[in-house]
Design an enzyme around this catalytic site. Structure first.
Site, PDB file in Angstrom:
ATOM      1  N   ASP A   1     -55.011  35.448 -43.376  1.00 18.07           N
ATOM      2  CA  ASP A   1     -55.008  36.630 -42.955  1.00 18.07           C
ATOM      3  C   ASP A   1     -53.044  35.971 -42.828  1.00 18.07           C
ATOM      4  O   ASP A   1     -53.202  35.305 -42.551  1.00 18.07           O
ATOM      5  CB  ASP A   1     -55.115  37.885 -42.035  1.00 18.07           C
ATOM      6  CG  ASP A   1     -53.764  38.844 -41.862  1.00 18.07           C
ATOM      7  OD1 ASP A   1     -53.660  39.517 -43.203  1.00 18.07           O
ATOM      8  OD2 ASP A   1     -53.025  39.115 -40.933  1.00 18.07           O
TER       9      ASP A   1
ATOM     10  N   ASP B   1     -49.684  38.053 -42.178  1.00 13.87           N
ATOM     11  CA  ASP B   1     -48.853  38.333 -40.306  1.00 13.87           C
ATOM     12  C   ASP B   1     -49.894  38.925 -38.904  1.00 13.87           C
ATOM     13  O   ASP B   1     -51.055  38.984 -38.973  1.00 13.87           O
ATOM     14  CB  ASP B   1     -48.320  40.007 -40.139  1.00 13.87           C
ATOM     15  CG  ASP B   1     -47.951  40.110 -41.387  1.00 13.87           C
ATOM     16  OD1 ASP B   1     -46.628  39.082 -41.818  1.00 13.87           O
ATOM     17  OD2 ASP B   1     -47.708  41.208 -41.619  1.00 13.87           O
TER      18      ASP B   1
END
Length: 183
Positions: free
Chosen positions: A7, A9
């Site tokens: 991922d 953020d």
């Protein structure tokens, strides 16, 4: 091919409840860029899969997103690494798309692009939706406690299939685990 899915953020860069809207606001978490380079040097293809609903919400445009991703890519190159690709969902939560995590469309796209199965591939996230998307595809979910990770940790015990998810202080620690376990 040894694949790792990350991922963005909260895993690679600092997250913000107000959204990360520009390359200036895109600030790497300490050690994350070096962790990506370390994975690359250990023979892994590192791919990013990220929800970017700020596009649909009009908070930033495609040029802004590309500038953020150019910054990420260049920092990784400067650290001696390489990103295999960055996949993103541009949709909002009410768009009913298949690519917004916790749905697995981004991982489907990664499988198609690299002609691999994501089954047993380590997937590193900081939120339940990241890990749930990976679980649907048979990935090995790993939680980092950066970003939303601290808030996500207690939810794992009550989420079927994620009760035994390993967790790590940050991406650097997760990368060491991945290299040790998946090499």
């Amino acid at each position: 091919m040894k694949l790792v899915i990350l991922d963005r953020d909260g895993v690679i860069n600092q997250d913000s409840d107000a959204y990360v809207k520009s390359a200036d606001e895109w600030i790497p978490i300490d050690g994350s860029i070096e962790a990506i380079a370390k994975l690359y040097k250990a023979g892994f293809t590192v791919v990013v899969a990220t929800n970017q609903s700020g596009l649909a919400r009009g908070l930033f445009d495609l040029d802004d997103l590309e500038a953020m991703h150019d910054k990420l890519t260049q920092l990784v190159i400067d650290a001696g690494g390489e990103l295999g690709a960055i996949f993103y969902c541009p949709h909002g939560p009410d768009d009913n798309c298949n690519c917004r995590k916790p749905k697995a469309g981004l991982i489907d796209a990664i499988e198609a692009e690299f002609d691999v199965s994501a089954s047993s591939v380590p997937l590193v996230g900081d939120s339940l939706r990241d890990l749930e998307a990976g679980l649907q595809k048979g990935c090995d979910p790993l939680l980092v406690l950066t970003g939303k990770g601290e808030k996500t940790l207690p939810k794992l015990a009550e989420t079927e299939g994620l009760e035994q998810t390993p967790h790590f202080a940050d991406l650097a620690q997760a990368a060491d685990h991945i290299i040790e376990r998946y090499s």
